[in-house]
Design an enzyme around this catalytic site. Structure first.
Site: not given
Ligand code: SPQ
Length: 438
Positions: A27, A172, A320
């Site tokens: 992130s 999110s 995650d």
């Molecule tokens: O980038 P991606 O594929 O969405 O990555 C994931 C992961 O498991 O690596 C989710 F599948 O992490 C997200 C996390 O779930 C990364 C993130 C961020 O960097 O802001 C936030 C989370 O997602 P969300 O949908 O809750 O905002």
């Protein structure tokens, strides 16, 4: 980016010992490229995650005219072009498997003078984007999705944005961050209220770039029209990658492992809180602040785990980590219940179904529910499980082999490189009986 041939082969048993540093936080790595690109002056990044997802973000900004040196052993220099210096890419931006790239960039690119189209792989092409495009439309953006609200996204340039007050229907960080990034370009103030605490790396990093962001309870606000000043960013090791080893060392008798320089931002430490509730022996050492992000070394020793009801408050702070937490639950005495985690169904795979199917294949009593899972701990058998091309599912089942009574094969593991390049070598180094089946 993913192929369907790469398997993990795991012999049962083993324990974990030594000290390791897992790769940089995904992130924070994404955000370092995005904010560094729209800052004035240079941003020097160290500890950058050289995984496919963060590299997809890096390539996209290069395609929009930003000069980026590296990565060279985690070092990246981003020559920022300022808020209005990005250029139209010559082609569609392909973001591979990375939801973070696509959602955060939707906000950032909604206010540019040029049109841009973003696409991704078969998994990203199924993920919901309306959660981002609808509030961005309220700000004045014009973004086309496919008929069912999924990628590709076509962003129309030349739109004037205005700040909004928005209460997110889902917890999110990607949505919050997309709206804050759009808010940098919007007239007036953008205020985002979240239903539960989600990772706040965007807010912290914006402040590191000298941009004022206020946080009042669950609301983050900023005013458009300021400037970001290039800075130095030391990316800590990713707690989401460390989580595989936290569970592995907890469930494998005789383990004693030190994880170095791990990011322990409270919006990410749900995994530690949940494992401690289950009885895990996890100690944070040498706690420090690194560029506005809390960091610690983490010592974990094996301990008998017991099943728990996972508190709702911890869910977004561990979102995650549930694939591997389900493995911890399978090795615990008694029942573990997760509710309020429907978001798991719209990640790189449907992580509730994918984990339930794999655990059941290994003989575990796992019952998927609409928004979670009920798992009764017990013996784990061997067998073949599907990762569904999802990095976190693949690594979670690799960890399960520590307590299985025979070998486990995990299929389609190529996407582990999206978040954890070098996983097999590092896991072997500290005691997992894993090999890469080609
Ligand atoms: O980038 P991606 O594929 O969405 O990555 C994931 C992961 O498991 O690596 C989710 F599948 O992490 C997200 C996390 O779930 C990364 C993130 C961020 O960097 O802001 C936030 C989370 O997602 P969300 O949908 O809750 O905002």
């Amino acid at each position: 980016m993913s192929t369907t041939v790469k398997r993990f082969l795991l012999e049962p048993g083993g324990c974990l010992r030594g000290r390791i540093r897992v790769p940089g936080d995904k992130s924070i790595s994404h955000r370092s490229i995005m904010l560094g690109s729209i800052a004035e002056g240079c941003t020097e990044v160290s500890g950058f995650l050289e995984g496919e997802d963060a590299l997809a973000t890096l390539r996209a900004f290069r395609d929009m005219g930003v000069v980026i040196d590296g990565p060279e052993r985690g070092r990246v220099t981003v020559h920022g072009v300022g808020l209005h210096g990005l250029k139209a890419p010559l082609d569609v931006l392909n973001l591979g498997n990375s939801g973070t790239s696509m959602r955060l960039m939707s906000g950032l690119l909604a206010a540019q003078s040029f049109d841009v189209t973003m696409c991704g792989d078969s998994s990203l092409s199924k993920r919901p984007m309306r959660r981002v495009t609808e509030p961005l439309a309220q700000m004045g953006a014009l973004i086309d999705t496919s008929a069912d609200g999924t990628p590709p996204l076509k962003i129309h340039g030349g739109r004037a944005l205005v700040g909004i007050e928005y209460t997110m229907p889902v917890a999110s960080a990607q949505l919050k961050s997309a709206l804050l990034l759009a808010g940098l370009y919007a007239a007036g103030t953008t205020s985002i209220t979240e239903p539960a605490l989600t990772r706040d790396h965007t807010e912290r990093m914006l402040r590191g770039f000298g941009y004022a962001v206020t946080t009042d309870g669950s609301t983050a606000s900023l005013k458009g029209g300021g400037t970001l000043k290039g800075c130095a960013i030391d990316v800590p090791a990713d707690i989401s990658s460390a989580a595989f080893f936290l569970v592995a060392a907890s469930i494998a008798e005789g383990s004693d492992l030190l994880l170095e320089h791990v990011g322990v931002n409270p919006s990410r430490t749900g995994v530690i809180d949940i494992l401690r509730m289950m009885g895990a022996d996890i100690v944070l050492l040498n706690e420090r602040d690194v560029g506005g992000e809390p960091v610690a070394d983490i010592r974990v020793r094996s301990a008998p785990l017991k099943g728990v009801e996972i508190p709702g408050e911890a869910v977004p702070r561990a979102i995650d980590e549930f694939p591997v937490l389900f493995v911890a639950a399978a090795c615990a005495e008694g029942q573990t219940v997760l509710t309020g985690a429907a978001e798991l169904r719209v990640k790189e795979s449907d992580r509730i179904q994918a984990m339930a199917d794999g655990l059941i294949a290994l003989g575990v009593d796992a019952q998927p529910t609409e928004d979670g899972m009920v798992i009764r701990g017990g013996a784990l058998g061997g067998g073949t499980v599907e990762s569904h091309d999802d990095h976190r599912i693949a690594m979670a089942f690799a960890v399960a082999a520590l307590r299985a009574d025979s070998a486990i094969t995990v299929r389609d593991c190529a996407n582990v490189n999206t978040s954890f390049p070098g996983f097999v070598a590092l896991a072997r180094e500290c005691g997992l009986r894993i090999s890469d089946g080609g």
